[in-house]
Enzyme design. Sequence first.
Site, PDB file in Angstrom:
ATOM      1  NE  ARG A   1      11.016  20.310 -44.957  1.00  0.00           N
ATOM      2  CZ  ARG A   1      11.819  20.373 -46.018  1.00  0.00           C
ATOM      3  NH1 ARG A   1      11.938  21.510 -46.697  1.00  0.00           N
ATOM      4  NH2 ARG A   1      12.492  19.296 -46.398  1.00  0.00           N
TER       5      ARG A   1
ATOM      6  CG  HIS B   1      14.764  19.926 -41.775  1.00  0.00           C
ATOM      7  ND1 HIS B   1      15.362  19.606 -42.973  1.00  0.00           N
ATOM      8  CD2 HIS B   1      13.573  19.274 -41.786  1.00  0.00           C
ATOM      9  CE1 HIS B   1      14.583  18.810 -43.673  1.00  0.00           C
ATOM     10  NE2 HIS B   1      13.488  18.595 -42.971  1.00  0.00           N
TER      11      HIS B   1
ATOM     12  CD1 TRP C   1      -1.187  21.515 -56.428  1.00  0.00           C
ATOM     13  CD2 TRP C   1      -1.984  19.540 -55.750  1.00  0.00           C
ATOM     14  NE1 TRP C   1      -0.275  20.554 -56.790  1.00  0.00           N
ATOM     15  CE2 TRP C   1      -0.733  19.323 -56.400  1.00  0.00           C
ATOM     16  CE3 TRP C   1      -2.663  18.431 -55.255  1.00  0.00           C
ATOM     17  CZ2 TRP C   1      -0.171  18.061 -56.544  1.00  0.00           C
ATOM     18  CZ3 TRP C   1      -2.081  17.176 -55.401  1.00  0.00           C
ATOM     19  CH2 TRP C   1      -0.859  16.999 -56.046  1.00  0.00           C
TER      20      TRP C   1
HETATM   21  C1  HEM Z   1       9.359  10.914 -41.583  1.00  0.00           C
HETATM   22  C2  HEM Z   1       9.677  12.192 -41.266  1.00  0.00           C
HETATM   23  C3  HEM Z   1       9.487  13.324 -42.254  1.00  0.00           C
HETATM   24  C4  HEM Z   1       9.695  13.329 -43.611  1.00  0.00           C
HETATM   25  C5  HEM Z   1      10.214  12.209 -44.511  1.00  0.00           C
HETATM   26  C6  HEM Z   1       9.332  14.663 -44.074  1.00  0.00           C
HETATM   27  C7  HEM Z   1       9.388  15.072 -45.410  1.00  0.00           C
HETATM   28  C8  HEM Z   1       8.938  16.291 -45.887  1.00  0.00           C
HETATM   29  C9  HEM Z   1       8.980  16.690 -47.272  1.00  0.00           C
HETATM   30  C10 HEM Z   1       9.515  15.858 -48.432  1.00  0.00           C
HETATM   31  C11 HEM Z   1       8.447  17.953 -47.336  1.00  0.00           C
HETATM   32  C12 HEM Z   1       8.278  18.814 -48.587  1.00  0.00           C
HETATM   33  C13 HEM Z   1       9.442  19.793 -48.683  1.00  0.00           C
HETATM   34  C14 HEM Z   1       9.293  20.657 -49.934  1.00  0.00           C
HETATM   35  O1  HEM Z   1       9.158  20.043 -51.033  1.00  0.00           O
HETATM   36  O2  HEM Z   1       9.267  21.911 -49.810  1.00  0.00           O
HETATM   37  C15 HEM Z   1       8.060  18.333 -46.005  1.00  0.00           C
HETATM   38  C16 HEM Z   1       7.461  19.536 -45.681  1.00  0.00           C
HETATM   39  C17 HEM Z   1       7.127  19.907 -44.382  1.00  0.00           C
HETATM   40  N1  HEM Z   1       7.437  19.210 -43.230  1.00  0.00           N
HETATM   41 FE1  HEM Z   1       8.095  17.298 -43.135  1.00  0.00          FE
HETATM   42  N2  HEM Z   1       8.908  15.428 -43.018  1.00  0.00           N
HETATM   43  C18 HEM Z   1       9.001  14.655 -41.896  1.00  0.00           C
HETATM   44  C19 HEM Z   1       8.705  15.058 -40.594  1.00  0.00           C
HETATM   45  C20 HEM Z   1       8.294  16.336 -40.241  1.00  0.00           C
HETATM   46  C21 HEM Z   1       8.142  16.806 -38.870  1.00  0.00           C
HETATM   47  C22 HEM Z   1       8.460  15.956 -37.624  1.00  0.00           C
HETATM   48  C23 HEM Z   1       7.685  18.093 -38.933  1.00  0.00           C
HETATM   49  C24 HEM Z   1       7.359  19.067 -37.834  1.00  0.00           C
HETATM   50  C25 HEM Z   1       7.124  18.729 -36.569  1.00  0.00           C
HETATM   51  C26 HEM Z   1       7.558  18.420 -40.353  1.00  0.00           C
HETATM   52  C27 HEM Z   1       7.078  19.628 -40.832  1.00  0.00           C
HETATM   53  C28 HEM Z   1       6.958  19.949 -42.174  1.00  0.00           C
HETATM   54  C29 HEM Z   1       6.285  21.152 -42.673  1.00  0.00           C
HETATM   55  C30 HEM Z   1       5.571  22.199 -41.819  1.00  0.00           C
HETATM   56  C31 HEM Z   1       6.405  21.132 -44.064  1.00  0.00           C
HETATM   57  C32 HEM Z   1       5.871  22.160 -45.056  1.00  0.00           C
HETATM   58  C33 HEM Z   1       6.977  23.121 -45.434  1.00  0.00           C
HETATM   59  C34 HEM Z   1       6.549  24.136 -46.488  1.00  0.00           C
HETATM   60  O3  HEM Z   1       5.320  24.310 -46.712  1.00  0.00           O
HETATM   61  O4  HEM Z   1       7.453  24.774 -47.078  1.00  0.00           O
HETATM   62  N3  HEM Z   1       7.934  17.338 -41.116  1.00  0.00           N
HETATM   63  N4  HEM Z   1       8.380  17.305 -45.126  1.00  0.00           N
END
Ligand code: HEM
Length: 290
Positions: free
Chosen positions: A45, A49, A188
């Site tokens: 993530r 970002h 979960w």
């Molecule tokens: C429409 C685009 C996206 C939105 C709105 C979005 C939103 C989110 C949100 C709300 C979370 C939860 C964060 C938390 O509560 O800890 C999350 C987690 C995550 N996102 Fe996205 N995301 C997007 C695109 C992406 C992309 C492009 C990637 C990677 C190529 C990605 C990888 C991840 C990963 C791996 C997590 C898990 C992080 C963890 O377990 O701490 N996301 N994302």
Amino acid sequence: TLHIARPEKGKTLADFQNIYNSIAEKMKSESAYDDGTGYGPVLVRLSWHSSATYDKNDNSGGSYGGTFRFKKEASDVLSKGLENATKFLDPIHSEYPWLSHGDLYTLGGVTALQELGGPKTPWRPGRVDTGPETVPAHGRLPIPEGNASYVRNYYDRFGFNDQEVVALLGAHILGKTHLKNSGYDGPWDDDTNIFSNEFFGNLLERKWTLEKNAASNMQYNAKGGIMMLPTDYALVQDPKYLKYVKKYADDQDAFFSDFRDIYVKLLERGISFDDSIEPLVFKTLKEQLK
Ligand code: HEM
Ligand SMILES: Nc1ncc(C2CC2)[nH]1
């Protein structure tokens, strides 16, 4: 804005493989993080970002300048939780101070992806740290509440098409949402640290119910403790996206190679690399044991 890649002087594949191994060993030794999810997902993530500020209109933002190291960028409320990833990487940067932050954050994601069983992902060094004046204003990260046209319009800023957007969002098979970070909750289930095409099968095969969660945000929930954000669910609400969701649900290999390609494209967006220099492909820890 011009971003010319300048690979760190005299460094070879072996030098970067050493960094890969330091990150991968640290992931192994700190596998209890986040109730056993481990650091892989949050490192992926962070790599996203640190690249997600890119704007094709003036070639600003993106991974090149390593500006996520500045509080001004890392304090974006939509990046809450990523301090865990930068804290994880701080000792790696101390061990290899010659590595730029842009290279560190992207290499961290590539290492995590491969160690979680994801595709072999070519990586190129040469991002050069830029100063605090280059930090883009908040507002370039996507919000989870968006619908399909929001998602399409958002990724238009990167020049990514529908197929690329669907493949890229397959990363959401990894890790969790956390109420205290984003106000979303779940999944979960336990294997949220193995990379696969299951995100697409879940979207198509599960019965989804739109519910208000404990933070009063609307999310899609299914039996078995899995969830989708509105932006995830948009991929099955839009016929053009749905076509690719079906493709990737049916074909793991196609997903792995398409995800690899768009992930590299994301991490390198806006950077001019010397195309005569071969990208680096790292061995996983397992591959080095033999
Ligand atoms: C429409 C685009 C996206 C939105 C709105 C979005 C939103 C989110 C949100 C709300 C979370 C939860 C964060 C938390 O509560 O800890 C999350 C987690 C995550 N996102 Fe996205 N995301 C997007 C695109 C992406 C992309 C492009 C990637 C990677 C190529 C990605 C990888 C991840 C990963 C791996 C997590 C898990 C992080 C963890 O377990 O701490 N996301 N994302
Ligand atoms: N399905 C789903 N949407 C977002 C997520 C976060 C990566 C954990 N999971």
